[in-house]
Design an enzyme around this catalytic site. Sequence first.
Site, PDB file in Angstrom:
ATOM      1  CB  SER A 552       5.364  -0.823   5.001  1.00  0.00           C
ATOM      2  OG  SER A 552       3.905  -1.209   4.861  1.00  0.00           O
ATOM      3  CG  ASP A 638       3.706  -7.786   2.278  1.00  0.00           C
ATOM      4  OD1 ASP A 638       2.620  -7.678   2.752  1.00  0.00           O
ATOM      5  OD2 ASP A 638       4.728  -7.253   2.082  1.00  0.00           O
ATOM      6  CG  HIS A 673       4.402  -6.327   5.408  1.00  0.00           C
ATOM      7  ND1 HIS A 673       4.309  -5.634   4.280  1.00  0.00           N
ATOM      8  CD2 HIS A 673       4.148  -5.489   6.462  1.00  0.00           C
ATOM      9  CE1 HIS A 673       4.145  -4.370   4.417  1.00  0.00           C
ATOM     10  NE2 HIS A 673       4.188  -3.881   5.807  1.00  0.00           N
TER      11      HIS A 673
END
Length: 704
Positions: A552, A638, A673
Amino acid sequence: MNGDTASQLRVTPQATLRAIRSPPLAPQQSHQTRHHGRERDDPWHWLRDPRYPKVEDTEILAYLEAENEYFSEVMSPHQALRETLYFEAKARHIEDDASVPVQQGTYLYQWRFEKGAEYRTWWRKPAETERGAWACFLNEPELADGHEYFSLGGFDISPDESLIAWAVDTSGAERYRAHLKSIHDEDVRGLDLPDMIGAPIFAMDGQSLVYVVVNDQWRPWQVWVHALDQNTPDRCIFEESDERFRVGVHLTRCKTFLVITTGDHTTSECLVLSAGLPRSTPRVVIPRKHGCQYDLHHAHGRFYVRINDTHENFRLVSMPESAFDHAHWREEIAPSDAVYLRDINAFDKWLVVSEKMDALDHVRIRDYSGNEHRAVFPESVYAASLGNTPEFNTSSIRIHYESLVTPETTFDYLPESRELVTRKVQDVPGYDATRYRTRRIWAEARDGKRIPISLVSCKAEKKPHALHLYGYGAYGIGMTPSFNLARISMLDRGVAFAIAHIRGGDELGRNWYLQGKRTHRANTFNDFVDAARHLIATGQAEAGRIAISGGSAGGELMGAVINQAPELWGAVVAHVPFVDVLNTMLDATLPLTPPEWDEWGNPIQDKEAYDLIASYCPYTQTSAKDYPPMLVTAGLSDPRVTYWEPAKWVAKLRHSKTDDNILLLKTNMGAGHGGKSGRFERLREKADEQAFMLLALGLAPAPR
């Protein structure tokens, strides 16, 4: 595997990691944009499906599938290694594991993993009986059956302990569907609570559920009340109009108040209402003021508020529940440059304060007369946090503890006697902690700041063959030196592991975070590179034999440091990387963009912010140069880092890079995610990452 065996496996880097055909090449289509007089062309903009969150464009899907096929072709000759790593990690798991029971109300609660199960079952029994029978009240494997992805958003038990409400996500998009049933039967009722996030909670009237919904931009923005009798219409009791703010709701531990929280990364506001009157009008506790953050807890007629109004490291004040103005405030804990107050929890007898000092966790116990002490932990480098202690009136505090060498440990801390009572140590078959050593190292950054590094290695290795360096550095989220079962396979193959506690996290206090955001963002990337160079200079690592990883915002870190110092890295794993920072921050229609402007800057309105983001944005700065071997992952569903960010980045890297090193993109077509959701499926993904690193570093045998 011992260190001698690992030495025998060392081969020429990448000798066994090679492509058997040309990789997919995404075509270019000109897409011109202009901001602040700057013109840019984004030739891979077409990889964003305009119907997102639906992804239906056949050309986009075909490209992502082609990349997945390429990943499989490159990695398939090494299936034996991948399986070995997977089964090593799986063998360290107790398949029929269970949590330490915790009391909530008149019952003890516990989760269990049945042998071979990917997901938990949840059990309870009456607390007053030593030998009472446990009963399963929630079965995740049954709920997950038939779904490629499954996530339990949480559950709550009604005040009379007869009902359970829970929520599930079966796509990875983090939009949840709620369900309700009597614990004593299997009559499940689906609740029509659209676009909910997380799980609903019971109000203390026993007749209402309180829940949060997200808008089209996936921003939690409203709090609603649902009547269980289904005859009363749902009512919105709070709506947040500021597009930067995200909303949440919780019940105080004493069950007196419902607390609505709203805020962004720098500003917050809390509203309270009676937990027994969920349809009443919430009261603002402290009106929002830009740059002021606070959270609150309740005990004995007073609110206890952690607030940064006078110091960035926060202080603790209290006020009567009926009078919020400053005239009635009382300072309980003064702010400090050395002590960062991270969280407060109020119990009947104590306030439990989670703190950080010198990049280490501390737990302070304070009674309501002001007497206090800190719990003492057995190691010098560790991670400690408050565990699940739902009861307000309790004689012990559950603490979660671990370190880079110590498996997850559950303590009950007894404040009266200051004892740590061990309730459970994670059982890791075949693991011997004495074979490994952990230590804290301090590196000097280029501007003179001291960067803490947590390091673990196998004692048998006088000098590790390679190093795996991990970093994040964003949002004030500090990385803890925690235990990882899968990591043992790398340590036993001579790969040491280190965490660089770089600016952007909060390991050294709130200012450590502030020094890594917005105009100071470059400090985060510089710290990581400087930490690596310190490890090289002190003999802990070698240039070109460092594997790095991050996810991320940590994936953004990976992209920035390979642009800054590509020669240092022998392998790079970037999970769902936030690498198209400039384009994302320029698009206010995307999930999270307006709330993120305070973190990164608003390039739409601010030319300086535009230029700054462009100066480090990995996608923007990708150029014709040699890059190290790379594995990049994405999630089609995501909502946090959209799939096209890593896809565009890989497409541009393939076009720009001047080396022959392997570059792989793996997209989870049915997840978001966090990747795969099952506990063993996650291990397979970890095994792929480790295999890639070992192959890229030349620490794996050639395939037969």
